[in-house]
Scaffold this active site. Structure first.
Site, PDB file in Angstrom:
ATOM      1  N   TYR A   1     -10.432  -0.127  -0.585  1.00  0.00           N
ATOM      2  CA  TYR A   1      -9.064   0.252  -1.205  1.00  0.00           C
ATOM      3  C   TYR A   1      -9.044   1.487  -1.643  1.00  0.00           C
ATOM      4  O   TYR A   1      -8.100   2.489  -0.996  1.00  0.00           O
ATOM      5  CB  TYR A   1      -8.820  -0.559  -2.407  1.00  0.00           C
ATOM      6  CG  TYR A   1      -7.300  -0.393  -3.192  1.00  0.00           C
ATOM      7  CD1 TYR A   1      -6.061  -1.288  -2.622  1.00  0.00           C
ATOM      8  CD2 TYR A   1      -6.963   0.690  -3.967  1.00  0.00           C
ATOM      9  CE1 TYR A   1      -5.079  -0.976  -3.419  1.00  0.00           C
ATOM     10  CE2 TYR A   1      -5.782   0.784  -4.398  1.00  0.00           C
ATOM     11  CZ  TYR A   1      -4.906   0.160  -4.080  1.00  0.00           C
ATOM     12  OH  TYR A   1      -3.552   0.319  -4.809  1.00  0.00           O
TER      13      TYR A   1
ATOM     14  N   GLY B   1      -8.510 -13.774  -7.514  1.00  0.00           N
ATOM     15  CA  GLY B   1      -9.051 -13.689  -5.934  1.00  0.00           C
ATOM     16  C   GLY B   1      -7.757 -13.778  -4.908  1.00  0.00           C
ATOM     17  O   GLY B   1      -8.445 -13.703  -3.780  1.00  0.00           O
TER      18      GLY B   1
ATOM     19  N   ASP C   1       2.606   1.931  -2.972  1.00  0.00           N
ATOM     20  CA  ASP C   1       2.970   2.330  -4.493  1.00  0.00           C
ATOM     21  C   ASP C   1       2.241   3.548  -4.661  1.00  0.00           C
ATOM     22  O   ASP C   1       2.666   4.205  -5.706  1.00  0.00           O
ATOM     23  CB  ASP C   1       2.785   0.909  -5.451  1.00  0.00           C
ATOM     24  CG  ASP C   1       1.442   0.623  -5.442  1.00  0.00           C
ATOM     25  OD1 ASP C   1       0.523   0.892  -4.550  1.00  0.00           O
ATOM     26  OD2 ASP C   1       1.098   0.069  -6.462  1.00  0.00           O
TER      27      ASP C   1
ATOM     28  N   SER D   1      -4.035 -10.923 -10.669  1.00  0.00           N
ATOM     29  CA  SER D   1      -4.535 -11.657 -12.213  1.00  0.00           C
ATOM     30  C   SER D   1      -4.882 -10.587 -13.030  1.00  0.00           C
ATOM     31  O   SER D   1      -4.916 -10.669 -14.286  1.00  0.00           O
ATOM     32  CB  SER D   1      -5.340 -12.828 -11.964  1.00  0.00           C
ATOM     33  OG  SER D   1      -6.473 -12.348 -10.983  1.00  0.00           O
TER      34      SER D   1
ATOM     35  N   HIS E   1       0.906  -1.189  -0.044  1.00  0.00           N
ATOM     36  CA  HIS E   1       0.042   0.156   0.036  1.00  0.00           C
ATOM     37  C   HIS E   1       0.793   1.304   0.029  1.00  0.00           C
ATOM     38  O   HIS E   1       0.323   2.342   0.516  1.00  0.00           O
ATOM     39  CB  HIS E   1      -1.069   0.005   1.014  1.00  0.00           C
ATOM     40  CG  HIS E   1      -2.269  -0.787   1.039  1.00  0.00           C
ATOM     41  ND1 HIS E   1      -3.284  -0.451   0.325  1.00  0.00           N
ATOM     42  CD2 HIS E   1      -2.325  -2.180   1.149  1.00  0.00           C
ATOM     43  CE1 HIS E   1      -4.059  -1.633   0.196  1.00  0.00           C
ATOM     44  NE2 HIS E   1      -3.637  -2.508   0.700  1.00  0.00           N
TER      45      HIS E   1
ATOM     46  N   ASP F   1       1.625  -3.659  -9.610  1.00  0.00           N
ATOM     47  CA  ASP F   1       1.187  -4.773 -10.301  1.00  0.00           C
ATOM     48  C   ASP F   1       1.758  -4.981 -11.698  1.00  0.00           C
ATOM     49  O   ASP F   1       2.280  -5.985 -12.251  1.00  0.00           O
ATOM     50  CB  ASP F   1      -0.467  -5.018 -10.071  1.00  0.00           C
ATOM     51  CG  ASP F   1      -0.505  -5.204  -8.409  1.00  0.00           C
ATOM     52  OD1 ASP F   1       0.305  -5.150  -7.764  1.00  0.00           O
ATOM     53  OD2 ASP F   1      -1.818  -4.973  -8.288  1.00  0.00           O
TER      54      ASP F   1
HETATM   55  C1  GLA Z   1      -3.348  -4.047  -5.207  1.00  0.00           C
HETATM   56  C2  GLA Z   1      -2.937  -2.773  -6.141  1.00  0.00           C
HETATM   57  C3  GLA Z   1      -1.311  -2.382  -6.374  1.00  0.00           C
HETATM   58  C4  GLA Z   1      -0.728  -2.113  -4.619  1.00  0.00           C
HETATM   59  C5  GLA Z   1      -1.268  -3.224  -3.786  1.00  0.00           C
HETATM   60  C6  GLA Z   1      -1.226  -2.969  -2.233  1.00  0.00           C
HETATM   61  O1  GLA Z   1      -2.470  -5.044  -5.589  1.00  0.00           O
HETATM   62  O2  GLA Z   1      -3.322  -2.983  -7.120  1.00  0.00           O
HETATM   63  O3  GLA Z   1      -1.483  -1.117  -6.913  1.00  0.00           O
HETATM   64  O4  GLA Z   1      -1.261  -0.853  -4.110  1.00  0.00           O
HETATM   65  O5  GLA Z   1      -2.708  -3.703  -3.995  1.00  0.00           O
HETATM   66  O6  GLA Z   1       0.504  -2.915  -1.980  1.00  0.00           O
END
Ligand code: GLA
Length: 394
Positions: A225, A125, A42, A130, A40, A175
């Site tokens: 989120y 999930g 990025d 993915s 959390h 990701d």
């Molecule tokens: C998800 C989001 C990422 C990142 C993570 C938590 O995977 O897609 O951008 O924020 O949560 O680190």
């Protein structure tokens, strides 16, 4: 030669042939990812440390006969037919949103009609990205198909914009970078402020990473989120406007955060404290990896889990339980929930000789407590997106 299991290459090619009656022109494989540490952050000026894994979203593509393009989701047995040069709008949570989002960002290209099928070996999930593999993998395929010449970084940004505008998740870029830029046996140390990155050898011998999939995904994950992001941005905006020396979370000290506590409130304060601590932990973790001080790395993973659970509040009862039980297993140096949270996987740093016993023990305890069968995935760090043309077929 690409580094993808031959079985998957063959299966996907045969699936394409069964669907469309001919061989594909191109195969693309986009991997899922783990993240060792830096959760959390990025989207909070941090550094993150993901790696691509040996689980893939595979795409096979070839020319269509008529004017329309056809996309087949093999795992769902569903199809989506469209004029690829159309204008697209998102629909309520549907897999086609990822394709529409990517197509809309190729609107300056003349897209020749195509047939495409895709399937996944990335557990859905599970917090293994993915969806980034889906959007970035398709963007990569379309880039090859149209010869648009977009860079890998542009493809990652296309994947992120697709999440923001078509899937409604205001994610960071970790990701997408992991799936695009991952390198076999390396972690990707990414600076999320300027998007530069370097590779760090992933040599943890005699330890290894193990994933335990809680098999839960709590339904409000996406909205929670986005809410976390708003809460933490509230703190950042005020810090920036109050202190001229503050440009990002990297510049903030505890005294400054305390000074604005009353104005931002307890929740935003907790979120921002977590971010500041996690930024520091990534830097400590990189030193531990370099010096091979894996016990220290394990304790940092545990601290991240506590922060995610108590301060950022993105864990859940199932992951907290798995975390506590994992720490009691022989050979475990540390563990933490991984990814966006509210379900998904626990990442465990464990001695390689103790993996089997831990998997047996944890799955038994988890089943007894929650009545859910967990799954275990040993982590193999693989290569980022790869492609092969049909004539290179094995
Ligand atoms: C998800 C989001 C990422 C990142 C993570 C938590 O995977 O897609 O951008 O924020 O949560 O680190």
């Amino acid at each position: 030669m690409i580094d993808v299991p031959n079985g998957l290459i063959r299966e996907l090619s045969l699936d394409f042939k069964a669907q469309f009656g001919r061989s594909p022109s191109l195969l693309v494989f986009a991997p899922g990812r783990i993240n060792v540490i830096g959760e959390h952050i990025d989207y909070n000026d941090g550094y993150v440390c993901p790696a691509a894994i040996d689980k893939f979203m595979g795409f096979a593509i070839g020319p269509a006969n008529g004017e329309l393009s056809l996309i087949t989701a093999l795992d769902l047995n569903e199809e989506f037919q469209c004029d690829a040069n159309d204008t697209f709008h998102p629909e309520k949570t549907h897999w086609t949103n990822y394709f529409k989002g990517v197509l809309s960002q190729f609107s300056t290209e003349n897209i020749a009609p195509f047939q495409l099928c895709f399937k996944s070996t990335i557990p859905g999930g599970a917090g293994l990205s993915s969806s980034a593999a889906l959007s970035c993998g398709f963007a990569y395929a379309l880039n090859e198909w149209t010869k648009a010449g977009k860079s890998k970084k542009e493809l990652a940004l296309i994947g992120q914009r697709t999440e923001h505008e078509f899937a409604g998740v205001n994610c960071g870029l970790m990701d997408q970078f992991a799936t695009v830029f991952g390198q076999k046996n390396h972690l990707l140390l990414m600076d999320c402020q300027d998007l530069s990155f370097s590779y760090v050898p992933a040599d943890f011998e005699p330890y290894t990473f193990l994933l335990i999939d809680s098999k839960v995904k709590h339904s409000l994950a996406d909205s929670a989120y986005n809410q976390r992001r708003r809460e933490v941005e509230k703190a950042k905006e005020l810090l920036k406007s109050t202190f001229t020396s503050v440009h990002s979370f990297r510049d903030v000290n505890e005294t400054q955060l305390e000074q604005i506590k009353a104005e931002i409130g307890d929740v935003s304060h907790k979120r921002a404290s977590f971010v500041m601590e996690e930024i520091q932990r990534v830097s400590d973790a990189m030193k531990s990896i370099e010096d091979k001080r894996f016990e220290h790395l394990g304790s940092l993973l545990n601290a991240t889990h506590r922060g995610l659970s108590e301060m950022y509040e993105v864990s859940c009862a199932e992951l907290d339980f798995l975390h506590d039980q994992a720490l009691a297993c022989t050979g475990v140096l540390g563990a933490r929930m991984m990814g966006g949270g509210f379900g998904g996987c626990l990442l465990i740093l464990i001695h390689q000789d103790d993996v089997q016993a831990a998997v047996t023990q944890l799955s038994k305890q988890y089943l007894a407590k929650f009545g859910i069968e967990s799954a275990a995935y040993p982590v193999k760090i693989g290569q980022g997106i790869q492609h092969m043309n049909w004539h290179e077929q094995v």
